[in-house]
Design an enzyme around this catalytic site. Structure first.
Site, mmCIF file in Angstrom:
data_model
loop_
_atom_site.group_PDB
_atom_site.id
_atom_site.type_symbol
_atom_site.label_atom_id
_atom_site.label_comp_id
_atom_site.label_asym_id
_atom_site.label_seq_id
_atom_site.Cartn_x
_atom_site.Cartn_y
_atom_site.Cartn_z
ATOM 1 N N LYS A 36 0.826 -1.223 0.000
ATOM 2 C CA LYS A 36 0.000 0.000 0.000
ATOM 3 C C LYS A 36 0.853 1.264 0.000
ATOM 4 O O LYS A 36 0.446 2.283 -0.535
ATOM 5 C CB LYS A 36 -0.956 -0.004 1.196
ATOM 6 C CG LYS A 36 -0.257 0.185 2.529
ATOM 7 C CD LYS A 36 -1.219 0.147 3.713
ATOM 8 C CE LYS A 36 -0.431 0.379 4.989
ATOM 9 N NZ LYS A 36 -0.981 -0.265 6.168
ATOM 10 N N ARG A 131 -7.115 1.081 16.317
ATOM 11 C CA ARG A 131 -7.464 1.202 14.918
ATOM 12 C C ARG A 131 -8.519 0.120 14.701
ATOM 13 O O ARG A 131 -9.439 0.030 15.497
ATOM 14 C CB ARG A 131 -6.223 1.070 14.025
ATOM 15 C CG ARG A 131 -6.375 1.885 12.735
ATOM 16 C CD ARG A 131 -5.167 1.809 11.827
ATOM 17 N NE ARG A 131 -5.059 0.500 11.181
ATOM 18 C CZ ARG A 131 -4.210 0.234 10.195
ATOM 19 N NH1 ARG A 131 -3.416 1.177 9.724
ATOM 20 N NH2 ARG A 131 -4.150 -0.973 9.650
HETATM 21 C C1 LIG Z 1 -0.073 -1.204 6.618
HETATM 22 C C2 LIG Z 1 -0.433 -2.457 7.266
HETATM 23 C C3 LIG Z 1 0.549 -3.421 7.539
HETATM 24 C C4 LIG Z 1 2.019 -3.200 7.250
HETATM 25 O O1 LIG Z 1 2.573 -2.372 8.225
HETATM 26 P P1 LIG Z 1 4.137 -2.017 8.211
HETATM 27 O O2 LIG Z 1 4.329 -1.257 9.456
HETATM 28 O O3 LIG Z 1 4.378 -1.194 6.983
HETATM 29 O O4 LIG Z 1 4.879 -3.294 8.173
HETATM 30 C C5 LIG Z 1 0.145 -4.610 8.100
HETATM 31 N N1 LIG Z 1 -1.145 -4.852 8.403
HETATM 32 C C6 LIG Z 1 -2.113 -3.959 8.159
HETATM 33 C C7 LIG Z 1 -3.508 -4.290 8.512
HETATM 34 C C8 LIG Z 1 -1.791 -2.723 7.590
HETATM 35 O O5 LIG Z 1 -2.761 -1.834 7.375
#
Ligand SMILES: *Cc1c(COP(=O)(O)O)cnc(C)c1O
Length: 378
Positions: A36, A131
């Site tokens: 993402k 979250r």
């Molecule tokens: C963005 C995201 C990740 C990845 O997180 P990083 O800190 O970039 O490794 C993993 N799980 C979810 C649900 C996310 O939204």
């Protein structure tokens, strides 16, 4: 070559992915590579897959569609909660999504049945980061309801920390997570394939040896893209931090005062910045701005340069210490934080240039790679 642009070193991303994958494998975890942060860039996803990730996770359907259209063949995971309004598209696009709402599961169930398919879900648990996620006390009744839905299979349990609330993964909250997974398995006599409890913030806990065993999947974005763990933003050992470099061009270079002249009101962003009088200095104006980057997240690679500020389309750099070494038309190079990277990837004004072997097979490129030209430093 047009400017500004982001150079993307696919070999470095593949190296980072391989490093993260082998670290996680040594601790019993597969890795879902999260794209993402680079808007589902196909070249980056391909490099992650060559580096050994078992699946690609992204937060946007548009990104997953782009990856699929580019010919990537791997399991795709929707890592942002699916909107109720998009259940059909989700079932169409991915075999697995992360979820926390029964109403959405019902819609996914109906969408899956209409297609004669099964849709796998990982149920997200909120361990305090506030979250997404089901609160621990609500999990058992939630699973009981979810198990009634045809076309849906509960493939696992997930949690995400260090994102909104900045909650650090600890042996306590991970033990709580694993207990919940065990409770679901014993209460409902089922096996959870995925206990997906880690992201880039888990590096230190795992490396310290204090992570309770049992988590078998990590969803990793920043650790691979930028080679950083995300509790202190320290380097993830064995990875490199410079797979992405932003290059912008000097449009104007002049001696100017350090304090604006005349009566002052708000700037272009409704702020009233404070200026310290340091006399006249050499100021470079570059063709990238707040529309394209997250300003606090970029840093010049040349230590003789420092950022003064930016408007939507201009970046203003103090080049006094680099005097004589910079000219109009030069390209200056900057490192990026995750937020700055995501903004630059999202900006259509910033070109994306893949470098390294395997570059150019996918994604937009407007030059042959390997022409750093007059950018500095090299
Ligand atoms: C963005 C995201 C990740 C990845 O997180 P990083 O800190 O970039 O490794 C993993 N799980 C979810 C649900 C996310 O939204």
């Amino acid at each position: 070559m047009t400017s500004p642009y982001l150079s993307i070193d696919l070999e470095k991303i593949e190296h980072n992915a391989r490093t993260v994958v082998s670290f996680c494998a040594a601790h019993g975890m597969t890795v879902t590579g999260v794209t993402k942060g680079v808007c589902g860039h196909p070249g980056v996803a391909g490099a992650m897959l060559r580096g050994g990730v078992c699946a690609i996770g992204d937060s946007r359907l548009e990104n997953i569609a782009r990856l699929r259209a580019a010919g990537l063949r791997c399991p795709f995971v929707m890592i942002r909660l699916p909107p109720l309004s998009a259940a059909d598209q989700i079932v169409e696009a991915v075999a697995l999504s992360l979820n926390s709402e029964l109403a959405v599961l019902e819609a996914l169930s109906q969408a899956a049945r209409r297609r004669g398919r099964r849709h796998d879900v990982v149920l997200m648990v909120d361990l305090g980061d506030l979250r997404e996620g089901i609160l621990p006390d609500d999990l058992v009744p939630f699973v009981r309801e979810a198990l009634r839905l045809p076309g849906i299979r509960i493939a696992g349990l997930g949690t995400n920390l260090a994102c909104f609330g900045g909650v650090v993964p600890s042996s306590d909250n991970m033990r709580q997570f694993l207990q919940l997974a065990r409770e679901i398995e014993t209460t409902f006599c089922m096996k959870l394939d995925q206990v997906s409890g880690a992201n880039s913030s888990h590096y230190e806990l795992i490396a310290s040896g204090h992570a309770p065993p049992g988590i078998n999947n990590a969803r990793i974005g920043e650790g691979i893209l930028l080679g950083r763990e995300t509790v202190h933003r320290g380097p993830w050992p064995g990875t490199v931090q410079d797979a992405f470099i932003l290059h912008a061009e000097v449009l104007e270079l002049k001696q100017k005062p350090s304090v604006p002249v005349g009566q002052r009101g708000e700037d272009a962003y409704g702020e009233t910045p404070h200026f310290v009088d340091a006399g006249n200095g050499e100021r470079a104006i570059l063709n990238v701005g707040r529309e394209d980057i997250y300003l606090p997240g970029i840093a010049p690679l040349d230590s003789h340069l420092s950022i003064i500020g930016a408007s939507s389309g201009y970046l203003i750099v103090d080049a006094t210490a680099a005097r004589g070494n910079i000219s109009v038309g030069d390209r200056l190079a900057f490192s990026l934080s995750y937020s700055a990277l995501t903004a630059a990837m999202t900006s259509e004004y910033v070109k994306k240039i893949e470098i390294g072997p395997g570059a150019g097979h996918s994604g937009p490129t407007d030059v042959s790679h390997g022409d750093p030209g007059e950018e500095r430093p090299t």
